[in-house]
Design an enzyme around this catalytic site. Structure first.
Site, PDB file in Angstrom:
ATOM      1  N   ALA A 142      47.751 -25.660  73.434  1.00 44.98           N
ATOM      2  CA  ALA A 142      46.498 -26.043  74.119  1.00 44.98           C
ATOM      3  C   ALA A 142      45.875 -24.805  74.747  1.00 44.98           C
ATOM      4  CB  ALA A 142      46.784 -27.102  75.177  1.00 44.98           C
TER       5      ALA A 142
ATOM      6  N   HIS B  95      38.592 -31.733  66.090  1.00 43.30           N
ATOM      7  CA  HIS B  95      38.024 -30.666  66.923  1.00 43.30           C
ATOM      8  C   HIS B  95      36.923 -29.990  66.121  1.00 43.30           C
ATOM      9  CE1 HIS B  95      37.573 -27.191  69.496  1.00 43.30           C
ATOM     10  NE2 HIS B  95      38.371 -27.763  70.374  1.00 43.30           N
TER      11      HIS B  95
ATOM     12  N   GLU C 198      33.632 -27.656  79.509  1.00 46.33           N
ATOM     13  CA  GLU C 198      33.705 -27.939  78.069  1.00 46.33           C
ATOM     14  C   GLU C 198      32.796 -29.132  77.792  1.00 46.33           C
ATOM     15  OE1 GLU C 198      37.785 -28.185  76.728  1.00 46.33           O
ATOM     16  OE2 GLU C 198      38.272 -26.227  77.543  1.00 46.33           O
TER      17      GLU C 198
ATOM     18  N   THR D  13      51.481 -29.104  73.288  1.00 42.54           N
ATOM     19  CA  THR D  13      51.189 -28.564  74.620  1.00 42.54           C
ATOM     20  C   THR D  13      51.069 -27.046  74.566  1.00 42.54           C
ATOM     21  OG1 THR D  13      52.291 -30.345  75.803  1.00 42.54           O
ATOM     22  CG2 THR D  13      52.178 -28.235  76.942  1.00 42.54           C
TER      23      THR D  13
ATOM     24  N   VAL E 222      54.249 -31.447  77.655  1.00 44.26           N
ATOM     25  CA  VAL E 222      53.971 -31.641  79.082  1.00 44.26           C
ATOM     26  C   VAL E 222      54.430 -33.025  79.575  1.00 44.26           C
ATOM     27  CG1 VAL E 222      51.559 -32.330  78.653  1.00 44.26           C
ATOM     28  CG2 VAL E 222      52.155 -31.383  80.830  1.00 44.26           C
TER      29      VAL E 222
ATOM     30  N   ARG F 196      32.672 -34.280  71.793  1.00 42.73           N
ATOM     31  CA  ARG F 196      33.327 -33.634  70.657  1.00 42.73           C
ATOM     32  C   ARG F 196      33.048 -34.319  69.322  1.00 42.73           C
ATOM     33  NH1 ARG F 196      39.340 -31.873  72.231  1.00 42.73           N
ATOM     34  NH2 ARG F 196      38.340 -30.197  73.375  1.00 42.73           N
TER      35      ARG F 196
ATOM     36  N   ARG G 286      38.333 -38.663  73.227  1.00 45.58           N
ATOM     37  CA  ARG G 286      38.867 -38.050  74.458  1.00 45.58           C
ATOM     38  C   ARG G 286      37.926 -36.975  75.000  1.00 45.58           C
ATOM     39  NH1 ARG G 286      41.723 -33.417  75.185  1.00 45.58           N
ATOM     40  NH2 ARG G 286      42.218 -33.180  72.968  1.00 45.58           N
TER      41      ARG G 286
ATOM     42  N   HIS H 123      42.748 -33.054  65.368  1.00 48.30           N
ATOM     43  CA  HIS H 123      43.191 -32.380  66.596  1.00 48.30           C
ATOM     44  C   HIS H 123      43.995 -33.278  67.529  1.00 48.30           C
ATOM     45  CE1 HIS H 123      43.010 -29.415  69.768  1.00 48.30           C
ATOM     46  NE2 HIS H 123      42.360 -30.226  70.582  1.00 48.30           N
TER      47      HIS H 123
HETATM   48  C1  SIN Z   1      40.107 -26.656  73.366  1.00 43.91           C
HETATM   49  O1  SIN Z   1      40.502 -25.661  73.981  1.00 43.91           O
HETATM   50  O2  SIN Z   1      38.984 -26.742  72.855  1.00 43.91           O
HETATM   51  C2  SIN Z   1      41.023 -27.814  73.228  1.00 43.91           C
HETATM   52  C3  SIN Z   1      41.124 -28.513  74.494  1.00 43.91           C
HETATM   53  C4  SIN Z   1      41.347 -29.977  74.235  1.00 43.91           C
HETATM   54  O3  SIN Z   1      41.802 -30.359  73.175  1.00 43.91           O
HETATM   55  O4  SIN Z   1      41.002 -30.757  75.113  1.00 43.91           O
END
Ligand code: SIN
Length: 521
Positions: A48, A231, A115, A45, A16, A277, A375, A340
């Site tokens: 994702a 992740h 999220e 990208t 991206v 996260r 992040r 991740h």
């Molecule tokens: C996810 O779909 O959990 C990954 C999205 C991200 O890495 O921000």
């Protein structure tokens, strides 16, 4: 002798950030060469899933997005960078809508999900769980229609050409083994992250940290390499790739359960499964570790969720699980964290300028400090768009090419049967000793093991050899930075220094050559 070509700008990476920058540069009439190691679709990208976070409903929404980004980053977010991200994000997303990105809608209105660590629903998604692929598709379609852009697939960038302290182009290795030199006014590294430095990663095989390693060789400052985001929920089935199970599953109500069937996030964080996260990832790692160090299962449980049909809302994930005998409506899904996203990278200002003249970086390869130590979910696609566009603007200030020097002799590539073994050992060492939970003993052992591996890493100019050498450089940087940061913060957790120490470490780690310091960005 390497064949020498010329263009105005070279962009390494077709995710991206790279594509958005290419569009910006070519719109001003420049010739832009975009180089990528594999097919255009093969970037982080493209994989994702969950979405792209953006505040589309005005000032209050933008202010909340800023606060969520800063809070998730655990005291280390560069507030100026985060402000740019959330304020310019809506413009960049509106642009995507004009260029035909097909985000999911309900009754004509854009659908928004949530999220971890977001205070409201602000995540756009496409085709359920294929957001990155859809954004890449629309950016590519737009880029292909601009005559100034040349897209070069299956080409490995070997190194930057540096002359009199400034970047003057790149050395490329094409799939047929030929070396080329391309001279340019400026180079943008948008080459993504380095998940392949770990044995367990959600990243595709191309994520080998090439841009960061070559920027370091060119003398650029590298920041915050100790902050690797794991992740929380990658699929954990023996012999099956660590497939990403989007955080959006938890956004739609999925819960985490330990081997006794208990919902353990209740004792970890008020936001439960939607905690930041890093907190969820460590909780899963701890629940998944038996008293004798044996691995215990941890499950993602969506069986109670009836408001959505997972096969429709998450078609890609559902298909992958079904292929492995699992159904989100019926089964507990085994999960464990996996590497991740790299918060650190090539230190840049808010216009993608690195510390080396004519060298820019954007997206995951760059470090503006926008993510701090952790992040916020779904901020990465937005980062690529916003800072890719900004880098393109700044690159236009680069002076015209001066007459080329004589071509630099380049070593012809030898594909001399590079062995996968040193790379696999490096990845295992990094996972075991410099992963989610760290301490001085493990990190020092990692340092020794990496040094011992060095002589076994192939020196050939094949793609495999180049990548493994880059991974070695990345591994060394992560270990050195993680050893130096004697505290726990965000994604960096030290068992031997379990608390955050703002007075000593409330700043960014900075690698200059072999030296490390802690500074403001
Ligand atoms: C996810 O779909 O959990 C990954 C999205 C991200 O890495 O921000």
């Amino acid at each position: 002798m390497a064949e020498v070509q010329e263009t105005d700008f070279v962009i390494v990476g077709a995710g991206v950030a790279g594509l958005r920058a290419a569009i910006g540069l070519a719109d001003s009439g420049a010739r832009v060469l975009v180089v990528t190691k594999e097919a255009l679709a093969e970037s982080n990208t493209h994989y994702a899933q969950g979405g792209i976070a953006v505040a589309l409903t005005g000032e209050q929404d933008v202010a909340l997005h800023l606060e969520d980004t800063v809070n998730a980053g655990d005291g280390l977010v560069n507030r100026g960078a985060a402000r740019v991200l959330v304020e310019e994000g809506p413009l960049r997303v509106e642009e995507l809508l004009r260029w035909g990105t097909d985000f999911d809608r309900e009754n004509g209105r854009l659908m928004l999900t949530r999220e971890g660590a977001h205070s409201r629903n602000r995540i756009l998604h496409a085709h359920g769980d294929a957001t990155g692929a859809e954004i890449a598709r629309s950016l590519l379609r737009h880029a292909r229609a601009i005559p100034g852009i040349t897209l070069m697939e299956w080409t490995t960038t070997v190194d930057l050409v540096v002359e009199e302290g400034a970047v003057a182009g790149v050395e490329l290795l094409s799939a047929d083994g030929q070396m080329h030199q391309v001279r340019a006014r400026a180079v943008l590294l948008a080459s993504g992250g380095a998940g392949q430095v770990y044995s367990d990663t959600t990243n595709p095989s191309v994520a080998t940290g090439d841009g960061i390693a070559m920027a370091w060789r060119a003398g650029a400052d590298i920041a915050d390499m100790e902050f690797y985001q794991f992740h929380p929920t990658a699929l954990s089935l023996p012999g099956v790739p660590r497939f990403l199970l989007s955080e959006a599953l938890r956004g739609e109500g999925a819960r985490l359960r330990n081997s006794r069937g208990e919902r353990f996030m209740e004792s970890c964080h008020p936001l439960l499964e939607l905690a930041p996260r890093d907190i969820v990832a460590r909780a899963i790692a701890r629940e998944g570790m038996g008293p004798g160090g044996e691995q215990l299962p941890v499950w993602l449980d969506m069986r109670h969720v009836t408001a959505i049909d997972p096969a429709i809302r998450f078609p890609g994930i559902s298909k992958f699980l079904v292929a492995h005998g699992l159904d989100l409506r019926r089964d507990l899904i085994p999960v464990r964290p996996a590497a991740h996203y790299l918060m650190g990278g090539i230190r840049t200002d808010l216009h993608g300028r690195s510390s080396v003249p004519r060298l820019h970086a954007a997206g995951e390869a760059a470090c503006t400090g926008v993510h701090g130590a952790n992040r916020l979910a779904s901020n990465s696609l937005l980062e690529g768009l916003v800072f890719g566009a900004r880098a393109a603007e700044a690159m236009q200030d680069a002076p015209a090419l001066h007459a080329g020097r004589a071509p630099v002799p380049a070593e012809p590539p030898k594909n001399n049967g590079d062995l996968p073994e040193p790379r696999e050992r490096l990845q295992r060492t990094m996972w075991e000793k410099a992963g989610l939970l760290r301490d001085a003993e493990g990190l020092s052992a990692a340092c020794r093991q990496l040094c011992a591996l060095k002589s076994q890493i192939p020196s050939s100019a094949s793609r495999q050899g180049i990548e493994t050498r880059n991974l070695y450089t990345i591994g060394k940087m992560i270990v050195a930075s993680a050893l130096a940061r004697e505290e726990s913060r965000g994604a960096h957790y030290r068992n031997d220094f379990p608390h955050r120490d703002d007075s000593r470490f409330g700043r960014h780690s900075l690698l200059r050559g072999e030296k490390i310091s802690f500074e403001e960005l």
